[in-house]
Design a protein around this motif. Structure first.
Motif, short mmCIF file in Angstrom:
data_model
loop_
_atom_site.label_atom_id
_atom_site.label_comp_id
_atom_site.label_asym_id
_atom_site.label_seq_id
_atom_site.Cartn_x
_atom_site.Cartn_y
_atom_site.Cartn_z
N SER A 86 -0.95 -6.47 -4.62
CA SER A 86 -1.97 -6.10 -3.88
C SER A 86 -2.12 -7.11 -2.17
N ILE A 89 1.58 -7.07 -0.86
CA ILE A 89 1.41 -5.43 0.63
C ILE A 89 0.89 -5.51 1.45
N HIS A 93 2.06 -3.35 4.22
CA HIS A 93 0.67 -2.74 5.58
C HIS A 93 1.32 -2.62 6.61
N GLU A 94 1.09 -3.43 7.52
CA GLU A 94 1.17 -3.76 8.95
C GLU A 94 2.39 -2.36 9.24
N HIS A 97 1.58 1.26 9.81
CA HIS A 97 0.11 0.93 10.41
C HIS A 97 1.82 1.26 12.41
N PRO A 136 -0.99 3.12 5.33
CA PRO A 136 -1.14 1.84 4.24
C PRO A 136 -1.93 2.48 3.41
N ASN A 137 -2.77 2.77 3.48
CA ASN A 137 -4.09 2.65 2.79
C ASN A 137 -4.25 4.49 1.52
N PHE A 140 -0.29 2.61 -0.15
CA PHE A 140 -0.61 1.62 -1.50
C PHE A 140 -1.74 1.53 -2.06
N ALA A 164 -5.88 -2.58 -2.90
CA ALA A 164 -5.06 -2.18 -2.11
C ALA A 164 -5.80 -1.57 -0.90
N GLY A 168 -8.47 -1.94 2.70
CA GLY A 168 -8.57 -1.60 3.72
C GLY A 168 -10.05 -1.13 4.94
N ASP A 171 -9.91 -0.73 8.09
CA ASP A 171 -9.16 0.71 8.91
C ASP A 171 -10.45 1.84 8.65
#
Length: 203
Positions: A86, A89, A93-94, A97, A136-137, A140, A164, A168, A171
């Motif tokens: 976690s 990533i 993750h970004e 986005h 991304p959520n 991942f 993960a 988020g 978000d």
């Protein structure tokens, strides 16, 4: 999409790239400061992770009862591996986005403050904003967690999915604001650290 890596964020919102305000733009009703936002995100993340961990433990109880001795140790290692993934990533993750932007998007970091984020001044529809925030959520967090619940023997999927998904939280806060505050047909954009929505001209 053109990604620009801006390296360390200097904690000055005025340094973030932004365009001009759109006519009639309305600021989201959201946290007034990054500190307040951090509190909301951290508390929400903890709640989410607890909520996900409880059914995961219940789902795996039968597996735990059989995983004695060395097998139990192996399973614990898998959970830790997933938890460490976690952290791995964070950049991907970004990036997920970022790929939802059509124009220039900027990646900033400030690890001392625990910050890693992308910003882009372009406007987008409510649907694309929600998808950008959620993507991304899903990749991942929610998908690995779902697979881990189906196949509990893969402990690393549950470890990754729980952490993960919880990470988020910020978000989800943005998604909630967009869904509850933006009228039908509105568009949104980032201005420094705040989100705004406006109604485009019908002409």
């Amino acid at each position: 999409m053109k990604l620009h890596y801006m390296k360390k964020y200097n904690l000055d919102p005025d340094s973030l790239p932004h365009g001009e305000h759109m006519p009639g733009a309305v600021r989201f009703k959201e946290a007034e400061s990054t500190k307040e936002m951090a509190v909301i995100a951290n508390v929400s993340a903890l709640v989410i992770m607890v909520i996900l961990a409880v059914p995961a433990i219940m789902r795996c109880l039968s597996f735990f009862s059989d995983a004695l001795g060395e097998n139990m140790s192996d399973y614990a290692v898998e959970l830790w591996v997933g938890s460490l993934l976690s952290l791995a990533i964070l950049f991907p993750h970004e990036i997920l986005h970022a790929i939802c932007f059509k124009e220039d998007v900027y990646l900033y970091t400030n690890f001392k403050q625990g910050m890693l984020f992308v910003v882009g001044p372009e406007t987008m529809s409510k649907g694309r904003f929600v998808f950008m925030s959620l993507l991304p959520n899903l990749v991942f967090g929610i998908i690995p967690y779902t697979l881990g619940m189906i196949f509990p023997q893969y402990g690393w999927l549950l470890g990754l999915g729980i952490l993960a998904t919880g990470m988020g939280a910020g978000d989800y806060y943005n998604i909630f604001n967009a869904l509850t505050q933006m009228p039908k047909g509105a568009r949104t954009y980032l201005y420094k650290f705040n989100s705004y929505w406006y109604m485009p001209d019908e002409d």
